[in-house]
Design a protein around this motif. Structure first.
Motif, short mmCIF file in Angstrom:
data_model
loop_
_atom_site.label_atom_id
_atom_site.label_comp_id
_atom_site.label_asym_id
_atom_site.label_seq_id
_atom_site.Cartn_x
_atom_site.Cartn_y
_atom_site.Cartn_z
N GLU A 196 -5.17 29.71 -14.60
CA GLU A 196 -5.06 28.63 -13.13
C GLU A 196 -3.78 28.68 -12.88
OE1 GLU A 196 -5.38 24.10 -12.12
OE2 GLU A 196 -7.00 24.37 -13.91
N LEU A 197 -3.19 28.61 -13.38
CA LEU A 197 -1.48 28.69 -12.35
C LEU A 197 -1.05 30.11 -12.03
CD1 LEU A 197 0.86 27.61 -12.12
CD2 LEU A 197 1.98 27.67 -13.62
N VAL A 198 -1.45 31.21 -12.40
CA VAL A 198 -1.65 31.76 -12.61
C VAL A 198 -2.46 32.96 -10.79
CG1 VAL A 198 -1.69 34.67 -12.86
CG2 VAL A 198 -0.68 33.41 -14.34
N GLU A 199 -3.54 32.64 -10.95
CA GLU A 199 -4.39 32.22 -9.46
C GLU A 199 -3.69 32.03 -8.42
OE1 GLU A 199 -6.96 34.46 -9.69
OE2 GLU A 199 -6.30 35.55 -11.69
N ARG A 200 -3.19 30.40 -8.57
CA ARG A 200 -3.04 30.17 -7.43
C ARG A 200 -1.29 30.79 -7.01
NH1 ARG A 200 -5.37 25.55 -6.04
NH2 ARG A 200 -3.65 24.64 -5.21
N LEU A 201 -0.75 31.23 -7.43
CA LEU A 201 0.48 31.15 -7.86
C LEU A 201 0.43 32.51 -7.24
CD1 LEU A 201 2.80 31.27 -10.80
CD2 LEU A 201 2.52 30.46 -8.81
N ARG A 202 -0.30 33.74 -7.69
CA ARG A 202 -1.03 34.86 -6.27
C ARG A 202 -0.93 34.35 -4.84
NH1 ARG A 202 -4.46 39.74 -9.23
NH2 ARG A 202 -2.57 40.11 -11.12
N GLU A 203 -1.78 33.92 -4.83
CA GLU A 203 -2.39 33.63 -3.39
C GLU A 203 -1.93 32.89 -2.66
OE1 GLU A 203 -6.08 30.55 -1.49
OE2 GLU A 203 -5.63 30.85 -3.85
N ARG A 204 -0.73 31.56 -3.54
CA ARG A 204 0.37 31.40 -2.19
C ARG A 204 1.69 33.02 -2.35
NH1 ARG A 204 1.23 25.79 -3.42
NH2 ARG A 204 2.88 26.07 -1.45
N ALA A 213 10.23 25.90 -4.62
CA ALA A 213 9.56 25.30 -4.50
C ALA A 213 8.06 25.19 -4.19
CB ALA A 213 9.58 24.76 -2.63
N LEU A 214 7.49 25.95 -4.00
CA LEU A 214 6.77 26.68 -4.35
C LEU A 214 6.13 26.27 -6.50
CD1 LEU A 214 3.84 28.48 -3.68
CD2 LEU A 214 4.91 30.63 -4.36
N LEU A 215 6.81 27.07 -6.81
CA LEU A 215 6.74 26.66 -8.28
C LEU A 215 6.93 25.38 -9.09
CD1 LEU A 215 6.22 28.09 -11.19
CD2 LEU A 215 9.13 28.66 -11.43
N ARG A 216 7.55 24.56 -8.32
CA ARG A 216 7.89 22.83 -8.86
C ARG A 216 5.95 22.33 -8.08
NH1 ARG A 216 8.57 18.03 -6.50
NH2 ARG A 216 10.45 17.00 -7.82
N GLU A 217 6.12 22.56 -6.69
CA GLU A 217 4.53 22.31 -6.74
C GLU A 217 3.15 22.42 -6.72
OE1 GLU A 217 1.41 22.62 -2.14
OE2 GLU A 217 4.00 23.01 -2.57
N GLU A 218 3.38 24.37 -7.63
CA GLU A 218 2.35 24.17 -8.73
C GLU A 218 2.33 23.66 -10.11
OE1 GLU A 218 -0.61 25.05 -8.14
OE2 GLU A 218 0.01 25.63 -5.32
N ASN A 275 0.60 19.85 -9.19
CA ASN A 275 -0.22 19.57 -9.41
C ASN A 275 -1.22 19.82 -10.67
OD1 ASN A 275 -0.48 19.96 -6.44
ND2 ASN A 275 -0.76 22.10 -6.36
N LEU A 276 -0.42 20.75 -11.84
CA LEU A 276 -1.24 20.87 -13.14
C LEU A 276 -1.26 19.76 -14.51
CD1 LEU A 276 0.27 24.77 -14.18
CD2 LEU A 276 -2.33 24.01 -13.98
N LEU A 277 0.50 19.17 -14.54
CA LEU A 277 0.53 17.13 -14.59
C LEU A 277 0.08 16.85 -14.12
CD1 LEU A 277 4.29 18.11 -15.26
CD2 LEU A 277 2.88 18.23 -17.13
N GLY A 278 -0.20 16.86 -12.89
CA GLY A 278 -0.94 15.65 -12.01
C GLY A 278 -0.08 14.26 -11.85
N THR A 279 0.00 14.21 -10.76
CA THR A 279 0.92 13.42 -9.79
C THR A 279 0.18 11.77 -10.27
OG1 THR A 279 1.01 13.89 -7.77
CG2 THR A 279 3.06 14.51 -8.96
N ASP A 280 -1.22 11.83 -9.98
CA ASP A 280 -1.57 10.34 -9.41
C ASP A 280 -2.48 9.65 -10.80
OD1 ASP A 280 -3.56 12.67 -10.22
OD2 ASP A 280 -5.05 12.38 -8.79
N LEU A 281 -2.02 10.43 -11.41
CA LEU A 281 -2.13 10.06 -13.42
C LEU A 281 -1.26 8.23 -13.64
CD1 LEU A 281 -2.61 12.68 -15.20
CD2 LEU A 281 -4.44 11.55 -15.17
N ASP A 282 -1.96 7.33 -14.36
CA ASP A 282 -1.60 6.28 -14.29
C ASP A 282 -0.87 6.21 -16.08
OD1 ASP A 282 -0.80 3.61 -14.77
OD2 ASP A 282 -2.80 2.82 -15.65
#
Length: 401
Positions: free
Chosen positions: A152-160, A174-179, A182-189
């Motif tokens: 999942e991460l490799v596909e998103r990096l390729r596109e970005r 900044a790109l790698l940090r954002e992706e 996203n994988l870790l989930g910043t909205d989790l309690d």
């Protein structure tokens, strides 16, 4: 014939004469010799005692001596030495939990730079061909990110990267940090739930296998809660390991938390039940229950863990079930997580030993495997080295500044 009779008579007479002589001789020997006739002596009665001048002079006679015998000495009783009172352990004030992970960032980054720096180096290449993308994929897999999250991460990096065009180091970071976020989930309690919403304390069940640092983590978690202003009761339901209850009690005493324990080899469910009961009686905010380090391959032990959960729920619902995993075990930790999730409803994960040789990708993999967040991470042996997990601080430690 007459002659014979005459001879016999003579013989008898002779025998009788001889016998008479013998008897006479014996009598003479036995009788005492006759003593001459003497006048019997008459003893005068003792004279009456006289007094005054007529009294006899006292005769010297041997007298008994008087020996003075001393009384036995009373035994010396030493006064009991007063034992010095055992000083109560000094109550420690734990380090505040806010921003702990940021303060421990250098320790975390020490072992995670391989992942972050490796990805940034590969993404900075002038031409990102298929071989480069395979290297990026291998780097993620080696870091225990897991197959599905890696793809999942490799596909998103390729596109970005294709859309971005130019790739400055700042842009790639900044790109790698954002992706990664996203994988870790910043909205989790990621808060440890300690409020039941009832008049009973929040109940947290800590589970895991042997060697993950489960009892130590329970003690450190008590410090985290005390630092946040909570009152805590500890339940030592690990009765299989002799030192577990002592170890947990020591952790509790350092922050003023009481430990409910039972006999070695006792019923863990009973101790867990009593711990919650005591927590209710004391009006505590939280009850932490440390369970035995079960092997996920032992069906009987896993069944007993289910029993502990059911008994505790007689007081009220469990607010939190934390699974403690050793971050250095990688994929084996994921197998353990699956089995535990089948027995109890895991609500959060504690990753210990995330410093040292642990690979940062395990955070992403275990979250994806269980569908529950990593809530706490252990970053050292210190008492306050258990920190609430903060995705931003973790990613920044991975990829560096």
């Amino acid at each position: 014939m007459d002659i014979v009779i005459l001879a016999v008579v003579i013989a008898l007479v002779a025998v009788a004469a001889v016998s008479g002589l013998v008897v006479s001789s014996r009598r003479q020997r036995q009788l005492p010799p006759a003593s001459p006739t003497s006048t019997p002596t008459i003893t005068a009665p003792p004279a009456e005692p006289q007094v005054g001048e007529e009294a006899e002079e006292p005769r010297e006679e041997p007298r008994r001596t008087i020996e003075e015998v001393g009384l036995p000495e009373a035994p010396v009783v030493e006064a009991p030495v007063a034992e010095e009172p055992v000083a109560a352990p000094e109550i420690e004030i734990p380090e505040p939990t806010a921003g702990r992970l940021v303060r421990l960032r250098a320790r975390l980054a020490r072992s995670q730079n391989t992942l972050g720096k490796g990805l940034l180096t590969l993404l900075s290449r002038e031409h990102l061909d298929e071989d480069t993308w395979e290297e990026i994929e291998d780097t993620l897999l080696t870091a225990d990110v897991g197959v599905a999250p890696t793809q999942e991460l490799v596909e998103r990096l390729r596109e970005r990267v294709r859309v971005l065009g130019t790739r400055t180091p700042q842009e790639l970071r900044a790109l790698l940090r954002e992706e990664l976020l996203n994988l870790l989930g910043t909205d989790l309690d990621r808060a440890v739930k300690t409020e039941s919403g009832l008049d009973t304390p929040g109940v947290v069940l800590v589970v895991g296998v042997n060697g993950t640092g489960k009892t130590t983590t329970t003690g450190k978690l008590a410090r985290v809660l005390v630092a946040d202003g909570r009152s805590v009761v500890l339940g030592a339901a690990d009765t299989f390991r002799a030192a577990a209850a002592d170890q947990l009690q020591t952790w509790g005493e350092r922050v003023g938390a009481r430990t409910v324990r039972g006999p070695e080899g006792g019923d863990p469910a009973s101790i867990a039940f009593d711990a919650v009961k005591e927590g209710i009686a004391e009006g505590a905010d939280v009850v932490l229950i440390d369970t035995a380090g079960r092997l996920h391959t032992k069906t009987g032990l896993m069944d007993e863990l289910g029993k502990v959960k059911r008994v505790v729920e007689k007081h009220g619902p469990l607010d939190e079930v934390l699974l403690v995993l050793d971050a250095t075990t990688g994929q084996n930790g994921l197998i353990q997580a699956r089995v535990f999730a089948e027995v109890v409803d895991i609500t959060g994960i504690v990753l210990t030993k995330l410093d040292g040789t642990a690979k940062g990708g395990i955070v992403i993999a275990v979250q994806r495997e269980l569908g529950v967040p990593v809530k706490l991470v252990g970053l050292g042996e210190g008492a306050d080295d258990l920190a609430p997990f903060e995705p931003e601080a973790f990613v920044d430690a991975l990829i560096g500044d």
